[in-house]
Design a protein around this motif. Structure first.
Motif, PDB file in Angstrom:
ATOM      1  N   ASP A 185       0.916  -1.179   0.083  1.00  0.00           N
ATOM      2  CA  ASP A 185       0.037  -0.058  -0.205  1.00  0.00           C
ATOM      3  C   ASP A 185       0.906   1.241   0.008  1.00  0.00           C
ATOM      4  O   ASP A 185       0.505   2.205  -0.452  1.00  0.00           O
ATOM      5  N   GLY A 186       1.946   1.246   0.521  1.00  0.00           N
ATOM      6  CA  GLY A 186       3.036   2.388   0.678  1.00  0.00           C
ATOM      7  C   GLY A 186       3.399   2.527  -0.638  1.00  0.00           C
ATOM      8  O   GLY A 186       3.550   3.816  -1.122  1.00  0.00           O
ATOM      9  N   ALA A 187       3.719   1.775  -1.448  1.00  0.00           N
ATOM     10  CA  ALA A 187       4.248   1.897  -2.856  1.00  0.00           C
ATOM     11  C   ALA A 187       2.839   2.705  -3.879  1.00  0.00           C
ATOM     12  O   ALA A 187       3.209   3.274  -4.630  1.00  0.00           O
ATOM     13  N   GLN A 188       1.605   2.065  -3.345  1.00  0.00           N
ATOM     14  CA  GLN A 188       0.783   2.469  -4.242  1.00  0.00           C
ATOM     15  C   GLN A 188       0.143   4.055  -3.852  1.00  0.00           C
ATOM     16  O   GLN A 188       0.119   4.723  -4.604  1.00  0.00           O
ATOM     17  N   ARG A 189       0.336   4.497  -2.508  1.00  0.00           N
ATOM     18  CA  ARG A 189       0.535   5.969  -2.142  1.00  0.00           C
ATOM     19  C   ARG A 189       1.517   6.524  -2.925  1.00  0.00           C
ATOM     20  O   ARG A 189       1.513   7.806  -3.410  1.00  0.00           O
ATOM     21  N   MET A 190       3.015   6.126  -2.870  1.00  0.00           N
ATOM     22  CA  MET A 190       3.962   6.821  -3.392  1.00  0.00           C
ATOM     23  C   MET A 190       3.810   6.940  -4.831  1.00  0.00           C
ATOM     24  O   MET A 190       3.931   8.165  -5.296  1.00  0.00           O
ATOM     25  N   PHE A 191       3.440   6.065  -5.631  1.00  0.00           N
ATOM     26  CA  PHE A 191       3.661   5.895  -6.855  1.00  0.00           C
ATOM     27  C   PHE A 191       2.421   6.084  -7.543  1.00  0.00           C
ATOM     28  O   PHE A 191       2.460   6.338  -9.017  1.00  0.00           O
ATOM     29  N   GLY A 192       1.414   5.915  -7.010  1.00  0.00           N
ATOM     30  CA  GLY A 192      -0.099   6.104  -7.791  1.00  0.00           C
ATOM     31  C   GLY A 192      -0.469   4.582  -8.565  1.00  0.00           C
ATOM     32  O   GLY A 192      -1.837   4.903  -8.898  1.00  0.00           O
ATOM     33  N   TYR A 193       0.190   3.753  -8.657  1.00  0.00           N
ATOM     34  CA  TYR A 193      -0.431   2.602  -9.314  1.00  0.00           C
ATOM     35  C   TYR A 193      -0.638   1.509  -8.151  1.00  0.00           C
ATOM     36  O   TYR A 193      -0.356   1.532  -7.203  1.00  0.00           O
TER      37      TYR A 193
END
Length: 194
Positions: free
Chosen positions: A78-86
């Protein structure tokens, strides 16, 4: 002595085949003389290493990304989703080009493939700072550390834990620019006095 314990229950669930990511199911605040001991004891008895790993990956605010030896994304939290938008569905199965600026891709992949072939990275214990790209195209500044993933003595992938530091980088640039202005003005004043 009273313990104030604020804990979350995080349980693994599957978002797609082959992934095991946790989700928060319960949040409680306990305030009693033995709350810390009782809450901790009740929770720890049935926690496995696999559960802990899934809970950490899910609950951490940092981006955690795992790629296989070919550079294909296999885990995207989820952190990657928040950071990069994907979303996880959009990122898993893609390669890292979705977040690497185009002008840096060749350099990245040369280093990545060399690391996979040799099993060594010169960045293993360093915090790296690089630009990245958000899904909407805007530039990010990120810091990250990597860990090589081994199975049966061979490298099978790499994990990265990333933090977005764009605001801090912008503030540092502005501060350096202001310092340069002050130093230039000071130099002008010193020349005028001489």
């Amino acid at each position: 002595m009273h313990y104030a314990v604020d804990y979350q229950s995080v349980v693994p669930h599957s978002r797609r085949p082959g992934t095991n990511v946790g989700r928060i199911t319960e949040r409680k605040k306990v305030n009693s003389p033995d709350a810390g001991h009782a809450a901790g004891k009740a929770r720890i008895a049935d926690i496995t290493e696999e559960w802990i790993a899934a809970a950490v990956v899910s609950a951490t605010p940092e981006a955690i990304v795992v790629c296989d030896a070919e550079g294909v994304i296999r885990l995207w939290n989820d952190g990657a989703q928040r950071m990069f938008g994907y979303s996880t569905d959009e990122a898993v199965g893609q390669n890292l080009d979705i977040i690497i600026p185009e002008k840096l891709r060749k350099r990245h992949w040369d280093g990545y493939h060399k690391t996979m072939a040799t099993g060594q990275t010169r960045y293993g214990d360093q915090l790296l700072s690089v630009p990245a790209t958000h899904q909407d195209g805007h530039r990010l500044s990120i810091e990250f550390s990597v860990a090589l993933l081994q199975q049966d003595g061979r490298i099978v992938g790499i994990s990265a834990i990333m933090r977005e530091v764009t605001e801090r980088r912008n503030e540092e640039r502005a501060l350096r620019a202001r310092l340069a202005e002050v130093e230039a003005r000071l130099g002008e004043l010193e020349s005028a006095v001489s």
